[in-house]
Scaffold this motif. Structure first.
Motif, PDB file in Angstrom:
ATOM      1  N   THR A   1       0.828  -1.191   0.000  1.00 33.00           N
ATOM      2  CA  THR A   1       0.000   0.000   0.000  1.00 33.00           C
ATOM      3  C   THR A   1       0.872   1.253   0.000  1.00 33.00           C
ATOM      4  O   THR A   1       1.864   1.334   0.732  1.00 33.00           O
ATOM      5  CB  THR A   1      -0.914   0.019   1.243  1.00 33.00           C
ATOM      6  OG1 THR A   1      -1.691  -1.177   1.252  1.00 33.00           O
ATOM      7  CG2 THR A   1      -1.821   1.235   1.245  1.00 33.00           C
ATOM      8  N   ALA A   2       0.522   2.226  -0.815  1.00 28.26           N
ATOM      9  CA  ALA A   2       1.285   3.465  -0.886  1.00 28.26           C
ATOM     10  C   ALA A   2       1.324   4.154   0.458  1.00 28.26           C
ATOM     11  O   ALA A   2       0.311   4.275   1.146  1.00 28.26           O
ATOM     12  CB  ALA A   2       0.657   4.392  -1.934  1.00 28.26           C
ATOM     13  N   GLY A   3       2.497   4.633   0.827  1.00 27.47           N
ATOM     14  CA  GLY A   3       2.667   5.364   2.078  1.00 27.47           C
ATOM     15  C   GLY A   3       2.635   4.478   3.314  1.00 27.47           C
ATOM     16  O   GLY A   3       2.523   4.984   4.437  1.00 27.47           O
ATOM     17  N   TYR A   4       2.748   3.148   3.130  1.00 25.90           N
ATOM     18  CA  TYR A   4       2.648   2.229   4.282  1.00 25.90           C
ATOM     19  C   TYR A   4       3.641   1.093   4.134  1.00 25.90           C
ATOM     20  O   TYR A   4       3.891   0.593   3.041  1.00 25.90           O
ATOM     21  CB  TYR A   4       1.237   1.649   4.368  1.00 25.90           C
ATOM     22  CG  TYR A   4       1.125   0.481   5.348  1.00 25.90           C
ATOM     23  CD1 TYR A   4       1.003   0.708   6.711  1.00 25.90           C
ATOM     24  CD2 TYR A   4       1.151  -0.833   4.885  1.00 25.90           C
ATOM     25  CE1 TYR A   4       0.916  -0.361   7.602  1.00 25.90           C
ATOM     26  CE2 TYR A   4       1.067  -1.913   5.769  1.00 25.90           C
ATOM     27  CZ  TYR A   4       0.951  -1.664   7.129  1.00 25.90           C
ATOM     28  OH  TYR A   4       0.867  -2.717   8.009  1.00 25.90           O
ATOM     29  N   THR A   5       4.230   0.657   5.251  1.00 29.68           N
ATOM     30  CA  THR A   5       5.069  -0.540   5.298  1.00 29.68           C
ATOM     31  C   THR A   5       4.964  -1.143   6.686  1.00 29.68           C
ATOM     32  O   THR A   5       4.276  -0.598   7.569  1.00 29.68           O
ATOM     33  CB  THR A   5       6.538  -0.218   4.968  1.00 29.68           C
ATOM     34  OG1 THR A   5       7.260  -1.450   4.811  1.00 29.68           O
ATOM     35  CG2 THR A   5       7.189   0.624   6.076  1.00 29.68           C
ATOM     36  N   GLU A   6       5.621  -2.220   6.912  1.00 34.50           N
ATOM     37  CA  GLU A   6       5.607  -2.893   8.211  1.00 34.50           C
ATOM     38  C   GLU A   6       7.036  -3.076   8.702  1.00 34.50           C
ATOM     39  O   GLU A   6       7.955  -3.303   7.904  1.00 34.50           O
ATOM     40  CB  GLU A   6       4.914  -4.254   8.098  1.00 34.50           C
ATOM     41  CG  GLU A   6       3.434  -4.147   7.788  1.00 34.50           C
ATOM     42  CD  GLU A   6       2.761  -5.500   7.697  1.00 34.50           C
ATOM     43  OE1 GLU A   6       3.483  -6.532   7.714  1.00 34.50           O
ATOM     44  OE2 GLU A   6       1.517  -5.555   7.611  1.00 34.50           O
ATOM     45  N   PHE A   7       7.212  -2.983  10.007  1.00 36.99           N
ATOM     46  CA  PHE A   7       8.533  -3.139  10.617  1.00 36.99           C
ATOM     47  C   PHE A   7       8.384  -3.989  11.876  1.00 36.99           C
ATOM     48  O   PHE A   7       7.564  -3.694  12.742  1.00 36.99           O
ATOM     49  CB  PHE A   7       9.130  -1.783  10.966  1.00 36.99           C
ATOM     50  CG  PHE A   7      10.394  -1.881  11.804  1.00 36.99           C
ATOM     51  CD1 PHE A   7      11.593  -2.272  11.229  1.00 36.99           C
ATOM     52  CD2 PHE A   7      10.366  -1.588  13.154  1.00 36.99           C
ATOM     53  CE1 PHE A   7      12.742  -2.370  11.991  1.00 36.99           C
ATOM     54  CE2 PHE A   7      11.511  -1.678  13.928  1.00 36.99           C
ATOM     55  CZ  PHE A   7      12.713  -2.073  13.338  1.00 36.99           C
ATOM     56  N   GLU A   8       9.155  -5.038  11.956  1.00 39.51           N
ATOM     57  CA  GLU A   8       9.161  -5.888  13.148  1.00 39.51           C
ATOM     58  C   GLU A   8      10.571  -5.912  13.710  1.00 39.51           C
ATOM     59  O   GLU A   8      11.515  -6.344  13.037  1.00 39.51           O
ATOM     60  CB  GLU A   8       8.714  -7.309  12.799  1.00 39.51           C
ATOM     61  CG  GLU A   8       8.672  -8.221  14.029  1.00 39.51           C
ATOM     62  CD  GLU A   8       8.214  -9.629  13.689  1.00 39.51           C
ATOM     63  OE1 GLU A   8       8.199 -10.467  14.603  1.00 39.51           O
ATOM     64  OE2 GLU A   8       7.880  -9.870  12.516  1.00 39.51           O
ATOM     65  N   PHE A   9      10.716  -5.426  14.918  1.00 37.91           N
ATOM     66  CA  PHE A   9      12.033  -5.368  15.561  1.00 37.91           C
ATOM     67  C   PHE A   9      12.222  -6.626  16.403  1.00 37.91           C
ATOM     68  O   PHE A   9      11.416  -6.931  17.285  1.00 37.91           O
ATOM     69  CB  PHE A   9      12.135  -4.123  16.445  1.00 37.91           C
ATOM     70  CG  PHE A   9      13.475  -3.989  17.125  1.00 37.91           C
ATOM     71  CD1 PHE A   9      14.614  -3.719  16.390  1.00 37.91           C
ATOM     72  CD2 PHE A   9      13.595  -4.125  18.502  1.00 37.91           C
ATOM     73  CE1 PHE A   9      15.845  -3.595  16.995  1.00 37.91           C
ATOM     74  CE2 PHE A   9      14.817  -3.999  19.119  1.00 37.91           C
ATOM     75  CZ  PHE A   9      15.955  -3.733  18.368  1.00 37.91           C
ATOM     76  N   ASP A  10      13.298  -7.353  16.149  1.00 35.49           N
ATOM     77  CA  ASP A  10      13.592  -8.584  16.888  1.00 35.49           C
ATOM     78  C   ASP A  10      14.308  -8.213  18.185  1.00 35.49           C
ATOM     79  O   ASP A  10      15.535  -8.235  18.275  1.00 35.49           O
ATOM     80  CB  ASP A  10      14.458  -9.501  16.030  1.00 35.49           C
ATOM     81  CG  ASP A  10      14.596 -10.898  16.634  1.00 35.49           C
ATOM     82  OD1 ASP A  10      14.254 -11.056  17.826  1.00 35.49           O
ATOM     83  OD2 ASP A  10      15.028 -11.816  15.922  1.00 35.49           O
ATOM     84  N   LEU A  11      13.527  -7.856  19.207  1.00 39.87           N
ATOM     85  CA  LEU A  11      14.092  -7.416  20.476  1.00 39.87           C
ATOM     86  C   LEU A  11      14.938  -8.494  21.149  1.00 39.87           C
ATOM     87  O   LEU A  11      16.055  -8.205  21.599  1.00 39.87           O
ATOM     88  CB  LEU A  11      12.979  -6.949  21.419  1.00 39.87           C
ATOM     89  CG  LEU A  11      13.415  -6.519  22.814  1.00 39.87           C
ATOM     90  CD1 LEU A  11      14.396  -5.361  22.754  1.00 39.87           C
ATOM     91  CD2 LEU A  11      12.202  -6.159  23.663  1.00 39.87           C
TER      92      LEU A  11
END
Length: 250
Positions: free
Chosen positions: A2-12
């Motif tokens: 989707t334009a203007g959107y992404t996902e980020f998952e931080f591996d704490l």
């Protein structure tokens, strides 16, 4: 996407473990001695123990016992052991201010030793389980089997003179760096111990010697028994303990 959107998952967990390993590896080790341990804060964190240059134990503190408490306990544990010079044991520890639910202990063991470290899961960090475990056989790979207690080590306590058996067992328990259990009523020595007058001869200042003298002067039916990891004194007569020897009987 989707334009203007992404996902980020931080591996704490992975990030924490990676940085923690760098901190540990860059830290000098110190002798596992009361003086060195006294400067460590009573805080949550992780620690490592070394025998000579080999990493043998990895631990994590909890809310009930911080780093200083745990290291002090281990420093006591390695005293008066056959086959083990306490000066060979050292430590390094890291305080962790933001403690997560991550199982750092297991993750560190996996990182530093694929098959685990020699003293982890070998009874080194265990508390005294009490009478219910006295008849449990100790495995050959257990810490206590490799480094059994030395009841013939001379103690820096003068037991000589006339007193009662209750006072003697109390002083002996305070002097020993390993478990010594005896017959009690509540938190005090049993009434018969407190009521029995004894005299410990001059020069008797080993655990084995003191117990032998006590049993000799107690009423019939008492037994002192030595295990790989502890000494006990009870009103009993039995040979059913595995990995144990009778020190004296009355």
């Amino acid at each position: 996407m989707t334009a203007g959107y992404t996902e980020f998952e931080f591996d704490l967990p992975d990030a924490l473990l990676t940085h923690l390993i760098k901190v540990l590896d860059g830290l000098e080790i110190a002798p596992l001695h009361i003086n060195a341990v006294s400067a460590v804060p009573e805080a949550q964190g992780v620690y490592q123990l070394f025998l000579d240059s080999e990493l043998v134990y990895i631990g994590k503190t909890d809310a009930e016992a911080g780093l200083r408490n745990r290291l002090n306990r281990h420093a006591t544990k390695i005293q008066h052991r056959l086959n083990l010079d306490p000066t060979r044991v050292s430590f390094r520890a890291v305080r962790i201010f933001v403690f997560t639910a991550i199982d750092l202990e297991t993750q560190l063991i996996r990182h530093y030793a694929r098959d685990g470290t020699r003293w982890n899961n070998r009874g080194f960090g265990a508390n005294d389980p009490g009478r219910r475990r006295d008849r449990t056989r100790v495995r050959d790979t257990n810490f206590d089997a490799l480094y059994p207690i030395d009841p013939d080590r001379r103690l820096d306590v003068d037991f000589a003179g006339a007193t009662d058996a209750g006072q003697v067992v109390t002083r002996l328990k305070q002097a020993l760096p390993y478990t010594f259990r005896f017959e009690t009523q509540g938190r005090r020595p049993a009434e018969i111990l407190a009521a029995t007058k004894v005299r410990i001869p001059d020069g008797v200042n080993t655990a084995r010697g003191v117990l032998a003298e006590l049993v000799r002067q107690l009423p019939p039916g008492w037994q002192a028994t030595g295990f790989l990891h502890q000494l006990i004194l009870y009103e009993e007569r039995t040979d059913d303990y595995p990995d144990a020897v009778v020190i004296a009987r009355s």
